[in-house]
Design a protein around this motif. Structure first.
Motif, PDB file in Angstrom:
ATOM      1  N   HIS A 153       9.374  69.516  20.252  1.00 18.91           N
ATOM      2  CA  HIS A 153       8.853  68.208  19.865  1.00 18.91           C
ATOM      3  C   HIS A 153       8.286  68.233  18.459  1.00 18.91           C
ATOM      4  O   HIS A 153       8.017  69.299  17.887  1.00 18.91           O
ATOM      5  N   GLN A 154       8.121  67.051  17.916  1.00 22.37           N
ATOM      6  CA  GLN A 154       7.500  66.921  16.604  1.00 22.37           C
ATOM      7  C   GLN A 154       6.011  67.227  16.727  1.00 22.37           C
ATOM      8  O   GLN A 154       5.355  66.817  17.686  1.00 22.37           O
ATOM      9  N   ASP A 155       5.500  67.986  15.797  1.00 24.93           N
ATOM     10  CA  ASP A 155       4.091  68.378  15.821  1.00 24.93           C
ATOM     11  C   ASP A 155       3.230  67.220  15.323  1.00 24.93           C
ATOM     12  O   ASP A 155       2.776  67.190  14.178  1.00 24.93           O
ATOM     13  N   ILE A 156       3.023  66.240  16.220  1.00 26.26           N
ATOM     14  CA  ILE A 156       2.279  65.031  15.885  1.00 26.26           C
ATOM     15  C   ILE A 156       1.231  64.768  16.967  1.00 26.26           C
ATOM     16  O   ILE A 156       1.488  64.976  18.157  1.00 26.26           O
ATOM     17  N   TYR A 157       0.094  64.292  16.572  1.00 23.74           N
ATOM     18  CA  TYR A 157      -1.003  63.980  17.497  1.00 23.74           C
ATOM     19  C   TYR A 157      -0.544  63.022  18.595  1.00 23.74           C
ATOM     20  O   TYR A 157       0.157  62.045  18.342  1.00 23.74           O
ATOM     21  N   GLY A 158      -0.944  63.322  19.828  1.00 20.85           N
ATOM     22  CA  GLY A 158      -0.661  62.433  20.943  1.00 20.85           C
ATOM     23  C   GLY A 158       0.655  62.701  21.660  1.00 20.85           C
ATOM     24  O   GLY A 158       1.018  61.965  22.573  1.00 20.85           O
ATOM     25  N   LEU A 207      12.017  62.712  28.003  1.00 19.49           N
ATOM     26  CA  LEU A 207      12.806  62.557  26.782  1.00 19.49           C
ATOM     27  C   LEU A 207      12.642  61.178  26.150  1.00 19.49           C
ATOM     28  O   LEU A 207      12.968  60.990  24.969  1.00 19.49           O
ATOM     29  N   LYS A 208      12.142  60.222  26.939  1.00 20.95           N
ATOM     30  CA  LYS A 208      11.895  58.877  26.406  1.00 20.95           C
ATOM     31  C   LYS A 208      10.557  58.792  25.670  1.00 20.95           C
ATOM     32  O   LYS A 208      10.296  57.813  24.966  1.00 20.95           O
ATOM     33  N   LYS A 209       9.701  59.817  25.851  1.00 17.29           N
ATOM     34  CA  LYS A 209       8.393  59.800  25.218  1.00 17.29           C
ATOM     35  C   LYS A 209       8.532  60.016  23.707  1.00 17.29           C
ATOM     36  O   LYS A 209       9.476  60.667  23.245  1.00 17.29           O
ATOM     37  N   PRO A 210       7.598  59.480  22.935  1.00 19.75           N
ATOM     38  CA  PRO A 210       7.667  59.625  21.472  1.00 19.75           C
ATOM     39  C   PRO A 210       7.656  61.082  21.033  1.00 19.75           C
ATOM     40  O   PRO A 210       6.946  61.912  21.612  1.00 19.75           O
ATOM     41  N   ASN A 211       8.458  61.395  20.049  1.00 15.88           N
ATOM     42  CA  ASN A 211       8.453  62.684  19.353  1.00 15.88           C
ATOM     43  C   ASN A 211       9.074  63.849  20.131  1.00 15.88           C
ATOM     44  O   ASN A 211       9.053  64.978  19.655  1.00 15.88           O
ATOM     45  N   ILE A 212       9.605  63.589  21.334  1.00 15.33           N
ATOM     46  CA  ILE A 212      10.258  64.650  22.100  1.00 15.33           C
ATOM     47  C   ILE A 212      11.700  64.791  21.600  1.00 15.33           C
ATOM     48  O   ILE A 212      12.462  63.824  21.583  1.00 15.33           O
ATOM     49  N   LYS A 213      12.090  65.998  21.211  1.00 13.93           N
ATOM     50  CA  LYS A 213      13.410  66.237  20.627  1.00 13.93           C
ATOM     51  C   LYS A 213      14.405  66.827  21.625  1.00 13.93           C
ATOM     52  O   LYS A 213      15.552  66.398  21.698  1.00 13.93           O
ATOM     53  N   ARG A 214      13.974  67.823  22.380  1.00 12.84           N
ATOM     54  CA  ARG A 214      14.882  68.521  23.300  1.00 12.84           C
ATOM     55  C   ARG A 214      14.078  69.192  24.387  1.00 12.84           C
ATOM     56  O   ARG A 214      12.965  69.659  24.138  1.00 12.84           O
ATOM     57  N   ILE A 215      14.620  69.224  25.593  1.00 17.06           N
ATOM     58  CA  ILE A 215      13.934  69.881  26.720  1.00 17.06           C
ATOM     59  C   ILE A 215      14.905  70.831  27.420  1.00 17.06           C
ATOM     60  O   ILE A 215      16.035  70.464  27.746  1.00 17.06           O
ATOM     61  N   VAL A 216      14.442  72.054  27.637  1.00 15.41           N
ATOM     62  CA  VAL A 216      15.180  73.027  28.430  1.00 15.41           C
ATOM     63  C   VAL A 216      14.448  73.197  29.746  1.00 15.41           C
ATOM     64  O   VAL A 216      13.244  73.496  29.764  1.00 15.41           O
ATOM     65  N   ARG A 217      15.156  72.990  30.848  1.00 17.37           N
ATOM     66  CA  ARG A 217      14.539  73.099  32.178  1.00 17.37           C
ATOM     67  C   ARG A 217      15.027  74.357  32.862  1.00 17.37           C
ATOM     68  O   ARG A 217      16.217  74.586  33.009  1.00 17.37           O
ATOM     69  N   LEU A 218      14.087  75.192  33.288  1.00 18.90           N
ATOM     70  CA  LEU A 218      14.397  76.403  34.042  1.00 18.90           C
ATOM     71  C   LEU A 218      13.894  76.214  35.468  1.00 18.90           C
ATOM     72  O   LEU A 218      12.705  76.019  35.701  1.00 18.90           O
ATOM     73  N   SER A 219      14.819  76.279  36.426  1.00 23.34           N
ATOM     74  CA  SER A 219      14.422  76.077  37.818  1.00 23.34           C
ATOM     75  C   SER A 219      14.605  77.338  38.648  1.00 23.34           C
ATOM     76  O   SER A 219      14.272  77.348  39.813  1.00 23.34           O
TER      77      SER A 219
END
Length: 219
Positions: A153-158, A207-219
């Motif tokens: 994610h982008q290193d931004i407050y909130g 992924l719809k939240k602001p500033n989120i770029k990519r998510i890797v899920r490990l299950s």
């Protein structure tokens, strides 16, 4: 090295003859492949410390390669990892590094798919227990024993609060969490281990939240 049977390198629970050098190596390779998230076309595997000195005799090279092809520690095809990789067109190279590492059983894996590159560093702590210590330059401590999310994610407050709130709303307990960044204001990594698996639907909401770029899920 030739093996007469799978039990030459695999015990009843985990890879042998050394759980650190083989079972742990399979797990590191498997986690690395899942973190990369793409079909691996080529891998450069760098061994450090004890791994560099003994990887041939302890089949650490076989083990890491098997893990990269998503074989589990009890998969009977582990001894065939070289043949399986060759048949799949999977290019691999092994390097014995002389540089000192923080842990003697350290492996760094560079993975390539087209123009995409991923780098994962892991250590084998013994008894099949591992820790991922770096992903694409970001330091972290990921055990691989629990469901996990790696959120770039982008290193931004909130940015962090909405993610944690979403987990709480879905009654998912966080067992471990850490955030790292390479440079203030740019890309950062949020690593979250949870007690319960996180569904694809929840990841889609994240992924719809602001500033989120990519998510890797490990299950």
């Amino acid at each position: 090295m030739k093996y007469r049977s799978v039990f030459d390198i695999i015990g009843p629970v985990m890879v042998g003859p050394s759980s650190s050098h083989t079972a742990g190596a399979v797990r590191i390779g498997r986690i690395a492949g899942r973190l990369f998230g793409k079909k691996i076309e080529k891998a450069n595997i760098h061994f450090y410390g004890s791994f560099a000195k003994t990887y041939r005799g302890h089949a650490t090279d076989v083990a890491v390669l098997a893990g990269l092809m998503d074989l589990s520690t009890y998969d009977p095809r582990i001894p065939e990892a070289f043949d399986l990789a060759d048949k799949a067109g999977f290019e691999y190279n092994f390097f014995e590094e002389k540089a000192l590492s923080k842990h003697p059983n350290t492996v760094q894996i560079e993975m390539f798919s087209g123009d995409t590159k991923g780098v994962v560093t892991g250590v084998s702590l013994g008894g099949g227990i591992v820790q991922i210590t770096e992903v694409d330059g970001f330091p972290l401590k990921l055990s691989g024993d629990f469901p996990a999310l790696l959120i770039f994610h982008q290193d931004i407050y909130g940015t962090i609060a909405p993610v944690v709130t979403l987990l709480a709303e879905n009654q998912i307990n966080v067992s471990h969490m850490e955030v790292s960044r390479l440079e203030k204001g740019y890309l950062a990594l949020m690593a979250i281990e949870t007690d319960q698996p996180v569904s694809e639907a929840i990841v889609a909401e994240m992924l719809k939240k602001p500033n989120i770029k990519r998510i890797v899920r490990l299950s």
